[in-house]
Design a protein around this motif. Structure first.
Motif, PDB file in Angstrom:
ATOM      1  N   SER A 136      -8.477   8.446   6.903  1.00 26.47           N
ATOM      2  CA  SER A 136      -7.092   8.915   6.914  1.00 26.47           C
ATOM      3  C   SER A 136      -6.843   9.966   7.983  1.00 26.47           C
ATOM      4  O   SER A 136      -7.768  10.651   8.448  1.00 26.47           O
ATOM      5  CB  SER A 136      -6.724   9.506   5.546  1.00 26.47           C
ATOM      6  OG  SER A 136      -7.376  10.751   5.358  1.00 26.47           O
ATOM      7  N   ASP A 170      -0.929   5.263   5.643  1.00 29.02           N
ATOM      8  CA  ASP A 170      -1.726   6.456   5.378  1.00 29.02           C
ATOM      9  C   ASP A 170      -1.205   7.171   4.131  1.00 29.02           C
ATOM     10  O   ASP A 170      -0.506   8.176   4.203  1.00 29.02           O
ATOM     11  CB  ASP A 170      -1.684   7.396   6.586  1.00 29.02           C
ATOM     12  CG  ASP A 170      -2.836   8.388   6.582  1.00 29.02           C
ATOM     13  OD1 ASP A 170      -3.358   8.668   5.488  1.00 29.02           O
ATOM     14  OD2 ASP A 170      -3.208   8.871   7.664  1.00 29.02           O
ATOM     15  N   ASP A 178      -2.740   8.902   1.795  1.00 30.71           N
ATOM     16  CA  ASP A 178      -3.265  10.238   1.530  1.00 30.71           C
ATOM     17  C   ASP A 178      -2.450  11.317   2.245  1.00 30.71           C
ATOM     18  O   ASP A 178      -2.078  12.328   1.641  1.00 30.71           O
ATOM     19  CB  ASP A 178      -4.732  10.338   1.977  1.00 30.71           C
ATOM     20  CG  ASP A 178      -5.683   9.723   0.963  1.00 30.71           C
ATOM     21  OD1 ASP A 178      -5.491   9.981  -0.240  1.00 30.71           O
ATOM     22  OD2 ASP A 178      -6.594   8.991   1.359  1.00 30.71           O
TER      23      ASP A 178
END
Length: 269
Positions: free
Chosen positions: A33, A235, A237
């Motif tokens: 990430s 993404d 996270d």
């Protein structure tokens, strides 16, 4: 018989592939990430076009300052990393994000369905709307925004902005002239070469105040413009962390401090 053997072989091959495939763990997803990359690098790289007062602009020493700049610094502070701000021309911001040159974009960017096809957006951190700067000479008879959708009207827009997108969609009968920067659009209206320029409420109010003899303004927004931070697609996270960050600073008073510092004197209750 041969057909049965072939089918059986295909089934066995599929089963072998299924058993040999290993699910990606949440830890492995996090490792790839942007959030983890920032933490490992020790630097947050933010893209913005530093010419949009009061969100991002240069001070007398040429350093970037403004609401978005301070917001980016707060993010870096919470992450415990340094910050690097890259000044990028507006039309190059999303390509810079997609290519990995920046970690996120904070630049007074409106989240739209079209842009959301290529990037992911956080929850809005500021809401405004498009307003109109009118030429006092060329558009003296304009009382409502809809009147600008006519063959004899000339509209100035900044390329790639929501003003550009809205003008294309809502004012097809008018002539639309596109310019690379905001000041060029204002100049077109001030000199009477264009009837109108579409931009956010704060900017239109500022440009009208600076050109009262040559312009008029319609300061009631005719669109909904939620500003949000943009990150690369997929993404989760980083997106989750940024949304939690926004919730946190809105809850503990730091967002209000930034708002009063940069916008309090511009946007009156």
């Amino acid at each position: 018989m041969r057909r049965t053997v072939v089918i059986t072989a295909m089934v066995l091959a599929g089963l072998c592939a299924a058993f040999s495939a290993r699910a990606v763990t949440p830890h492995e997803i996090f490792q790839g990430s942007t959030l983890n990359q920032i933490l490992q690098r020790g630097t947050l790289i933010v893209g913005m076009e530093v010419e949009y007062y009061p969100f991002e602009y240069a001070d007398t020493n040429g350093n970037p300052v403004g609401f978005d700049v301070d917001l980016a610094k707060l993010i870096a502070q919470e992450l415990g990393v340094q910050i690097e701000i890259k000044d990028i021309e507006w039309t190059g911001l999303i390509p810079a994000l997609q290519s990995g040159k920046v970690d996120l974009v904070i630049s007074g960017m409106t989240r739209t369905l079209a842009r959301a096809k290529t990037v992911s957006f956080t929850e809005p951190y500021f809401t405004t709307g498009l307003c109109v700067l009118l030429s006092a000479k060329k558009a003296a008879d304009i009382k409502a925004v809809d009147q600008l959708n006519a063959p004899d009207r000339v509209l100035a827009v900044k390329t790639g902005t929501t003003g550009d997108l809205v003008a294309t969609k809502k004012f097809p009968k008018a002539t639309i002239n596109r310019f690379k920067d905001e000041t060029a659009c204002v100049r077109e209206v001030v000199t009477g070469r264009a009837d109108a320029f579409f931009y956010d409420q704060i900017s239109i109010a500022k440009h009208h105040a600076q050109n009262k003899d040559t312009t008029r303004a319609i300061l009631k927004p005719f669109t909904y413009e939620p500003f949000a931070m943009a990150i690369r697609k997929g993404d989760a996270d980083f997106l989750n962390w940024l949304n939690m960050f926004l919730d946190t600073i809105k809850g503990d008073g730091r967002y209000d401090e930034l708002y009063q510092k940069h916008l309090g004197e511009i946007i009156k209750p």
